[in-house]
Motif scaffolding. Structure first.
Motif, mmCIF file in Angstrom:
data_model
loop_
_atom_site.group_PDB
_atom_site.id
_atom_site.type_symbol
_atom_site.label_atom_id
_atom_site.label_comp_id
_atom_site.label_asym_id
_atom_site.label_seq_id
_atom_site.Cartn_x
_atom_site.Cartn_y
_atom_site.Cartn_z
ATOM 1 N N UNK A 42 35.691 -53.194 -26.777
ATOM 2 C CA UNK A 42 35.420 -54.376 -27.736
ATOM 3 C C UNK A 42 37.304 -54.137 -28.453
ATOM 4 N N UNK A 43 37.586 -55.612 -29.089
ATOM 5 C CA UNK A 43 39.386 -55.273 -28.987
ATOM 6 C C UNK A 43 39.042 -56.561 -30.685
ATOM 7 N N UNK A 44 39.706 -56.771 -31.415
ATOM 8 C CA UNK A 44 40.153 -57.591 -32.627
ATOM 9 C C UNK A 44 40.931 -58.907 -32.433
ATOM 10 N N UNK A 45 40.765 -60.150 -32.478
ATOM 11 C CA UNK A 45 41.293 -60.911 -31.816
ATOM 12 C C UNK A 45 41.741 -61.902 -32.476
ATOM 13 N N UNK A 59 42.081 -68.183 -35.794
ATOM 14 C CA UNK A 59 41.195 -67.821 -36.919
ATOM 15 C C UNK A 59 41.351 -66.255 -35.800
ATOM 16 N N UNK A 60 40.205 -65.639 -36.317
ATOM 17 C CA UNK A 60 39.831 -64.360 -35.865
ATOM 18 C C UNK A 60 38.317 -63.706 -35.482
ATOM 19 N N UNK A 61 38.407 -62.849 -34.855
ATOM 20 C CA UNK A 61 37.027 -62.579 -34.600
ATOM 21 C C UNK A 61 37.488 -60.625 -34.431
ATOM 22 N N UNK A 62 37.007 -60.041 -35.251
ATOM 23 C CA UNK A 62 36.731 -58.714 -35.638
ATOM 24 C C UNK A 62 35.658 -57.542 -34.829
ATOM 25 N N UNK A 86 42.942 -53.076 -29.627
ATOM 26 C CA UNK A 86 41.875 -52.258 -29.110
ATOM 27 C C UNK A 86 41.623 -51.850 -30.389
ATOM 28 N N UNK A 87 40.374 -51.836 -30.959
ATOM 29 C CA UNK A 87 39.526 -51.083 -32.328
ATOM 30 C C UNK A 87 39.171 -50.507 -31.790
ATOM 31 N N UNK A 88 38.684 -49.264 -30.681
ATOM 32 C CA UNK A 88 37.077 -48.791 -30.177
ATOM 33 C C UNK A 88 37.239 -47.385 -29.748
ATOM 34 N N UNK A 89 39.054 -47.096 -30.270
ATOM 35 C CA UNK A 89 39.935 -45.551 -29.764
ATOM 36 C C UNK A 89 40.261 -45.334 -29.121
ATOM 37 N N UNK A 118 46.631 -45.450 -25.689
ATOM 38 C CA UNK A 118 45.539 -45.552 -26.215
ATOM 39 C C UNK A 118 45.990 -46.918 -27.216
ATOM 40 N N UNK A 119 44.441 -47.365 -26.867
ATOM 41 C CA UNK A 119 44.454 -48.495 -28.486
ATOM 42 C C UNK A 119 45.564 -49.674 -28.254
ATOM 43 N N UNK A 120 45.696 -49.819 -27.451
ATOM 44 C CA UNK A 120 46.578 -51.185 -26.117
ATOM 45 C C UNK A 120 46.429 -52.679 -27.109
#
Length: 127
Positions: A42-45, A59-62, A86-89, A118-120
């Motif tokens: 998962x990622x914030x885009x 625009x963004x998609x969390x 990356x938001x999933x750790x 880590x969290x790229x």
């Protein structure tokens, strides 16, 4: 009453399908943003098109599930940009791609970048 409900459903379906006609072929310069992950789910885009002076539509998609892709048609004097974090750790690799529509499909690869760790965070832009 049931007959009327079925007629309304059939009408709504026909209107929806008629609106999709020709939806596969964009009318202007069209691009596909893609974010894929290896070990990252998962990622914030943040994506959009901007002008040289920095104005535009972002625009963004969390917490977007990967792989992710979005098609956009750009207007004149704008360029494409997409960033994913990356938001999933998780530790892994994020890859960003921008493709151009060639008249049949989104096959022409214009930009690709990757980030690992880590969290790229990865970003790509097309001027």
């Amino acid at each position: 009453m049931r007959k009327i409900a079925l007629l309304l459903i059939a009408f709504a379906l026909s209107v929806t399908l008629a609106g999709c006609e020709g939806a596969g072929k964009p009318s202007g310069p069209s691009y596909r943003y893609e974010i894929v992950g290896a070990g990252v789910t998962r990622a914030t885009i943040v994506y959009g098109d901007i002008t040289a002076n920095g104005t535009g539509r972002e625009r963004s998609q969390r917490n977007a599930k990967l792989p992710w892709r979005k098609n956009l048609t750009l207007t004149m004097n704008r360029f494409a940009r997409v960033t994913a974090r990356n938001v999933s750790g998780e530790t892994g690799t994020l890859t960003c791609r921008i493709r151009r529509y060639d008249g049949a499909d989104y096959v022409v690869l214009l930009e690709v970048t990757s980030a690992t760790g880590f969290n790229p965070t990865v970003s790509c832009a097309l001027a």
